[in-house]
Motif scaffolding. Structure first.
Motif, PDB file in Angstrom:
ATOM      1  N   ILE A  88       0.596  -1.116  -0.129  1.00 51.34           N
ATOM      2  CA  ILE A  88      -0.084  -0.044   0.103  1.00 51.34           C
ATOM      3  C   ILE A  88       0.663   1.377  -0.113  1.00 51.34           C
ATOM      4  CG2 ILE A  88      -1.865  -1.155   0.992  1.00 51.34           C
ATOM      5  CD1 ILE A  88      -1.001   0.273   3.826  1.00 51.34           C
ATOM      6  N   ARG A  89       0.208   2.360  -0.270  1.00 56.95           N
ATOM      7  CA  ARG A  89       0.859   3.690   0.026  1.00 56.95           C
ATOM      8  C   ARG A  89       0.002   4.639   0.526  1.00 56.95           C
ATOM      9  NH1 ARG A  89       3.072   6.341  -5.617  1.00 56.95           N
ATOM     10  NH2 ARG A  89       0.739   6.586  -5.769  1.00 56.95           N
ATOM     11  N   CYS A  90       0.476   5.561   1.330  1.00 54.91           N
ATOM     12  CA  CYS A  90      -0.399   6.750   1.894  1.00 54.91           C
ATOM     13  C   CYS A  90      -0.786   7.746   0.873  1.00 54.91           C
ATOM     14  CB  CYS A  90       0.424   7.388   2.903  1.00 54.91           C
ATOM     15  SG  CYS A  90      -0.558   8.791   3.583  1.00 54.91           S
ATOM     16  N   SER A  91      -2.091   7.970   0.767  1.00 53.06           N
ATOM     17  CA  SER A  91      -2.518   8.970  -0.293  1.00 53.06           C
ATOM     18  C   SER A  91      -2.141  10.380  -0.039  1.00 53.06           C
ATOM     19  CB  SER A  91      -4.155   8.720  -0.334  1.00 53.06           C
ATOM     20  OG  SER A  91      -4.569   9.089   1.067  1.00 53.06           O
ATOM     21  N   ARG A  92      -1.748  10.543   1.322  1.00 56.74           N
ATOM     22  CA  ARG A  92      -1.348  11.891   1.448  1.00 56.74           C
ATOM     23  C   ARG A  92       0.239  12.037   1.558  1.00 56.74           C
ATOM     24  NH1 ARG A  92       0.594  14.135   6.658  1.00 56.74           N
ATOM     25  NH2 ARG A  92       0.218  16.469   6.808  1.00 56.74           N
ATOM     26  N   LYS A 123       2.572   6.953   9.874  1.00 52.85           N
ATOM     27  CA  LYS A 123       3.432   8.108  10.140  1.00 52.85           C
ATOM     28  C   LYS A 123       2.256   9.357   9.984  1.00 52.85           C
ATOM     29  CE  LYS A 123       6.604  10.777   7.082  1.00 52.85           C
ATOM     30  NZ  LYS A 123       7.382  10.903   5.857  1.00 52.85           N
ATOM     31  N   CYS A 124       1.440   9.432   9.119  1.00 52.30           N
ATOM     32  CA  CYS A 124       0.434  10.356   9.422  1.00 52.30           C
ATOM     33  C   CYS A 124      -0.417  10.365  10.557  1.00 52.30           C
ATOM     34  CB  CYS A 124      -0.502  10.315   8.068  1.00 52.30           C
ATOM     35  SG  CYS A 124       0.419  10.842   6.357  1.00 52.30           S
ATOM     36  N   ALA A 125      -0.760   9.276  10.896  1.00 52.92           N
ATOM     37  CA  ALA A 125      -1.482   8.981  12.246  1.00 52.92           C
ATOM     38  C   ALA A 125      -0.896   9.641  13.298  1.00 52.92           C
ATOM     39  CB  ALA A 125      -1.691   7.514  12.624  1.00 52.92           C
ATOM     40  N   LYS A 129      -3.409  12.965  11.425  1.00 49.55           N
ATOM     41  CA  LYS A 129      -4.220  12.802  10.087  1.00 49.55           C
ATOM     42  C   LYS A 129      -4.612  11.421  10.099  1.00 49.55           C
ATOM     43  CE  LYS A 129      -3.009  16.990   9.064  1.00 49.55           C
ATOM     44  NZ  LYS A 129      -3.702  17.832   9.481  1.00 49.55           N
ATOM     45  N   ARG A 130      -5.544  11.336   9.128  1.00 48.74           N
ATOM     46  CA  ARG A 130      -6.079   9.821   8.830  1.00 48.74           C
ATOM     47  C   ARG A 130      -6.401   9.792   7.362  1.00 48.74           C
ATOM     48  NH1 ARG A 130      -6.947   6.242  12.421  1.00 48.74           N
ATOM     49  NH2 ARG A 130      -8.876   5.433  11.407  1.00 48.74           N
ATOM     50  N   PRO A 131      -5.495   9.851   6.423  1.00 45.23           N
ATOM     51  CA  PRO A 131      -5.946   9.588   4.954  1.00 45.23           C
ATOM     52  C   PRO A 131      -6.153   8.119   4.744  1.00 45.23           C
ATOM     53  CG  PRO A 131      -3.388  10.182   5.374  1.00 45.23           C
ATOM     54  CD  PRO A 131      -4.098  10.216   6.675  1.00 45.23           C
ATOM     55  N   PRO A 132      -6.618   7.717   3.725  1.00 48.32           N
ATOM     56  CA  PRO A 132      -6.893   6.208   3.465  1.00 48.32           C
ATOM     57  C   PRO A 132      -5.568   5.792   2.701  1.00 48.32           C
ATOM     58  CG  PRO A 132      -8.272   7.655   2.009  1.00 48.32           C
ATOM     59  CD  PRO A 132      -7.712   8.345   3.058  1.00 48.32           C
ATOM     60  N   ALA A 133      -5.394   4.533   2.602  1.00 46.27           N
ATOM     61  CA  ALA A 133      -4.261   4.103   1.699  1.00 46.27           C
ATOM     62  C   ALA A 133      -4.806   3.933   0.337  1.00 46.27           C
ATOM     63  CB  ALA A 133      -3.917   2.812   2.515  1.00 46.27           C
ATOM     64  N   GLU A 134      -3.615   3.848  -0.720  1.00 43.02           N
ATOM     65  CA  GLU A 134      -3.727   3.444  -1.905  1.00 43.02           C
ATOM     66  C   GLU A 134      -3.186   2.039  -2.072  1.00 43.02           C
ATOM     67  OE1 GLU A 134      -1.630   6.120  -4.130  1.00 43.02           O
ATOM     68  OE2 GLU A 134      -3.003   7.700  -3.634  1.00 43.02           O
ATOM     69  N   LEU A 135      -3.994   1.018  -2.641  1.00 40.98           N
ATOM     70  CA  LEU A 135      -3.582  -0.128  -2.896  1.00 40.98           C
ATOM     71  C   LEU A 135      -2.725  -0.294  -4.101  1.00 40.98           C
ATOM     72  CD1 LEU A 135      -6.948  -2.217  -1.848  1.00 40.98           C
ATOM     73  CD2 LEU A 135      -5.195  -1.410  -0.402  1.00 40.98           C
ATOM     74  N   HIS A 136      -1.699  -1.077  -3.890  1.00 41.76           N
ATOM     75  CA  HIS A 136      -0.819  -1.090  -5.155  1.00 41.76           C
ATOM     76  C   HIS A 136      -0.898  -2.827  -5.633  1.00 41.76           C
ATOM     77  CE1 HIS A 136       1.181   2.380  -5.860  1.00 41.76           C
ATOM     78  NE2 HIS A 136       0.884   2.532  -4.574  1.00 41.76           N
TER      79      HIS A 136
END
Length: 150
Positions: A88-92, A123-125, A129-136
């Protein structure tokens, strides 16, 4: 279940025939049990192969289209197919991470694409912040990224 009672015939020929039939039935029981276990093992191998192909197909569609694709394999299918890690990758902040699917609390029918809204960047938490993850993609082994916690 109690053993079936076969009354012993009075004549010698009938006793021999009954004994022969009982021996044959016991031998057939073993043969059928062996064949059943062989067929079950072959079926499980086919299911494992089908799960592997479903994961490969989903990875290719993710690579081509770039978003969580529905339908996706379930978490149990991914693990059974040999793909125990989700990249995954953080969207932020765009920090990549590998998630162990076996450690996630999930129902047996939870699809991988449903995890996009549930997984969060650590890291964002910490920054509130609580951005959703991008699935790879689904991966057979963990990929180590620089700066990732052990």
């Amino acid at each position: 279940m109690a053993a079936k009672h076969h009354p012993t015939p009075l004549s010698g020929g009938d006793r021999k025939a009954l004994s022969k039939e009982l021996t044959k039935a016991r031998a057939m029981t073993n043969i059928f049990a062996e064949r059943a276990s062989e067929k079950r093992a072959a079926g499980e191998a086919l299911i494992r192969e089908a799960d592997d192909l479903a994961c490969q197909s989903w990875n290719e569609r993710m690579w081509a289209d770039g978003s969580p694709i529905d339908p996706s394999p379930t978490i149990d299918q991914a693990i059974n197919g040999g793909y125990a890690w989700l990249e995954i990758r953080c969207s932020r902040c765009k920090t990549p991470r590998s998630v162990d699917l076996a450690e996630l609390p999930h129902a047996a029918t939870t699809c991988v694409h449903d995890l996009a809204s549930r997984l969060r960047c650590q890291k964002c938490a910490r920054a509130g912040k609580r951005p959703p993850a991008e699935l790879h993609q689904l991966a057979p082994r963990r990929r180590r990224y620089p700066g990732e916690d052990e």
